[in-house]
Write a protein that holds these residues in place. Structure first.
Motif, mmCIF file in Angstrom:
data_model
loop_
_atom_site.group_PDB
_atom_site.id
_atom_site.type_symbol
_atom_site.label_atom_id
_atom_site.label_comp_id
_atom_site.label_asym_id
_atom_site.label_seq_id
_atom_site.Cartn_x
_atom_site.Cartn_y
_atom_site.Cartn_z
ATOM 1 N N SER A 277 0.793 -1.070 0.053
ATOM 2 C CA SER A 277 0.008 0.061 0.038
ATOM 3 C C SER A 277 0.726 1.118 0.116
ATOM 4 N N ILE A 278 2.131 1.371 0.701
ATOM 5 C CA ILE A 278 3.010 2.467 0.757
ATOM 6 C C ILE A 278 3.201 2.515 -0.630
ATOM 7 N N ILE A 279 4.011 1.405 -1.099
ATOM 8 C CA ILE A 279 4.598 1.554 -2.510
ATOM 9 C C ILE A 279 3.566 1.972 -3.678
ATOM 10 N N ARG A 280 2.456 1.475 -3.432
ATOM 11 C CA ARG A 280 1.387 1.995 -4.577
ATOM 12 C C ARG A 280 1.062 3.414 -4.342
ATOM 13 N N THR A 281 0.991 3.919 -3.117
ATOM 14 C CA THR A 281 0.745 5.160 -2.970
ATOM 15 C C THR A 281 1.892 6.223 -3.044
ATOM 16 N N GLU A 282 2.931 5.777 -2.646
ATOM 17 C CA GLU A 282 4.074 6.659 -2.837
ATOM 18 C C GLU A 282 4.617 6.627 -4.281
ATOM 19 N N SER A 283 4.822 5.746 -4.841
ATOM 20 C CA SER A 283 5.261 5.657 -6.227
ATOM 21 C C SER A 283 4.700 4.970 -7.511
ATOM 22 N N ASN B 281 11.826 4.242 -10.413
ATOM 23 C CA ASN B 281 12.615 5.452 -10.330
ATOM 24 C C ASN B 281 11.979 6.758 -10.225
ATOM 25 N N ALA B 282 10.813 6.674 -9.502
ATOM 26 C CA ALA B 282 10.282 7.809 -8.907
ATOM 27 C C ALA B 282 10.864 8.668 -8.291
ATOM 28 N N GLN B 283 10.909 10.017 -8.163
ATOM 29 C CA GLN B 283 11.434 11.077 -7.229
ATOM 30 C C GLN B 283 10.466 11.935 -7.151
ATOM 31 N N SER B 284 10.251 12.457 -5.900
ATOM 32 C CA SER B 284 9.179 13.417 -5.398
ATOM 33 C C SER B 284 9.901 14.956 -5.491
ATOM 34 N N HIS B 285 9.108 15.719 -5.445
ATOM 35 C CA HIS B 285 9.598 17.167 -5.302
ATOM 36 C C HIS B 285 10.488 17.405 -4.114
ATOM 37 N N ALA B 286 10.356 16.649 -3.126
ATOM 38 C CA ALA B 286 11.275 16.795 -1.933
ATOM 39 C C ALA B 286 12.492 15.897 -2.383
ATOM 40 N N ARG B 287 12.471 15.274 -3.261
ATOM 41 C CA ARG B 287 13.668 14.415 -3.792
ATOM 42 C C ARG B 287 13.753 13.212 -3.067
ATOM 43 N N ALA B 288 12.737 12.650 -2.539
ATOM 44 C CA ALA B 288 12.489 11.298 -2.174
ATOM 45 C C ALA B 288 12.464 10.441 -3.218
ATOM 46 N N ARG B 289 13.200 9.112 -2.957
ATOM 47 C CA ARG B 289 13.454 8.304 -4.305
ATOM 48 C C ARG B 289 12.790 6.892 -4.078
ATOM 49 N N GLY B 290 12.523 6.500 -5.146
ATOM 50 C CA GLY B 290 12.414 4.800 -5.286
ATOM 51 C C GLY B 290 10.921 4.719 -4.994
ATOM 52 N N LEU B 291 10.879 3.322 -4.838
ATOM 53 C CA LEU B 291 9.261 2.702 -4.675
ATOM 54 C C LEU B 291 8.784 3.250 -3.393
ATOM 55 N N MET B 292 9.565 3.368 -2.239
ATOM 56 C CA MET B 292 8.879 3.916 -1.103
ATOM 57 C C MET B 292 9.139 5.272 -0.752
ATOM 58 N N THR C 97 24.575 4.406 -0.823
ATOM 59 C CA THR C 97 24.333 5.688 -0.900
ATOM 60 C C THR C 97 22.997 5.924 -1.255
ATOM 61 N N PHE C 98 22.656 7.350 -1.194
ATOM 62 C CA PHE C 98 21.406 7.570 -1.275
ATOM 63 C C PHE C 98 20.719 7.213 -2.774
ATOM 64 N N ASP C 99 21.854 7.321 -3.887
ATOM 65 C CA ASP C 99 21.379 6.931 -5.176
ATOM 66 C C ASP C 99 21.225 5.343 -5.297
ATOM 67 N N ASP C 100 21.418 4.361 -4.070
ATOM 68 C CA ASP C 100 21.083 3.053 -4.196
ATOM 69 C C ASP C 100 19.620 3.024 -3.892
ATOM 70 N N LEU C 101 18.946 3.931 -3.506
ATOM 71 C CA LEU C 101 17.509 3.819 -3.314
ATOM 72 C C LEU C 101 16.581 3.708 -4.375
ATOM 73 N N TYR C 102 17.278 3.875 -5.720
ATOM 74 C CA TYR C 102 16.582 3.394 -7.162
ATOM 75 C C TYR C 102 16.548 2.308 -7.389
ATOM 76 N N ASP C 103 17.529 1.356 -6.480
ATOM 77 C CA ASP C 103 17.289 -0.182 -6.535
ATOM 78 C C ASP C 103 16.123 -0.621 -5.820
ATOM 79 N N HIS C 104 15.320 -1.187 -6.306
ATOM 80 C CA HIS C 104 14.060 -1.628 -5.891
ATOM 81 C C HIS C 104 14.159 -2.665 -4.697
ATOM 82 N N GLU C 105 15.234 -3.736 -4.569
ATOM 83 C CA GLU C 105 15.412 -4.324 -3.371
ATOM 84 C C GLU C 105 15.902 -3.608 -1.944
#
Length: 193
Positions: free
Chosen positions: A62-68, A73-84, A105-113
């Motif tokens: 539910s969090i994944i569906r709602t967030e991204s 590869n989602a990124q919000s206006h607040a620069r939050a990253r990834g699925l969650m 690193t922060f960039d690793d958050l684009y890795d779904h796992e």
């Protein structure tokens, strides 16, 4: 006359059969729609992290569906990253709290796992800290500090539960995630604790 009765009964049986087939088709289409609208992508990873953190899989989905919307590869206006949708500050806080993998690193958050693992760990920390899914989701969306303030204010809290969320976007977010979680339970038959 017997021929007319037999024909009438045959017509009734045929109509009943047509109604059953139509109902089955409608149910199948409805179920397919909900499966498409509420996917279980990354199901193996979600199931593993649910087991490791004891955060319900429907809550994570539910969090994944709602967030991204399940976009890694989602990124919000607040620069939050990834699925969650994890922010840098939250990621660093989680790394400190769970005392692992400082090399990420922060960039690793684009890795779904990695994103699902950290998102599940963050939810576990928030559930432990704030005691309920409602309060933890408030913190996930509005921040730990805001929830601490709300819990100390009787205008927002009753018996340790935030019942009057002062931020409209956080209120809508919590309602949406909890409603979506119920749909995941209903569609996929997850066991409720």
């Amino acid at each position: 006359m017997a021929k007319n009765i037999a024909g009438f009964l045959f017509s009734i049986i045929l109509a009943a059969f047509a109604i059953l087939v139509s109902a089955a088709a409608i149910y199948f289409a409805w179920f397919r729609y909900y499966e498409a609208a509420y996917p279980v992508k990354y199901g193996d990873i979600v199931a593993e992290q649910s087991r490791l953190t004891n955060v319900p899989a429907p809550l994570l989905f539910s969090i994944i569906r709602t967030e991204s919307g399940f976009d890694p590869n989602a990124q919000s206006h607040a620069r939050a990253r990834g699925l969650m949708q994890i922010t840098r500050d939250t990621f660093e806080w989680a790394q400190f709290r769970i005392k692992e993998e400082a090399h990420l690193t922060f960039d690793d958050l684009y890795d779904h796992e990695i994103n699902i693992r950290y998102g599940a760990e963050i939810m576990r920390l928030l559930l432990d800290e704030f005691g309920s899914e409602n309060n933890a989701l408030c913190a996930y969306h509005a921040g730990w500090g805001n929830v601490k303030k709300w819990l100390d204010n009787p205008e927002y809290t009753v018996n340790g539960e935030i019942v009057n969320i002062p931020f409209g976007d956080t209120r809508r977010y919590v309602e949406k995630v909890l409603r979506t979680q119920d749909i995941y339970y209903d569609i996929y038959g997850f066991e409720r604790n």
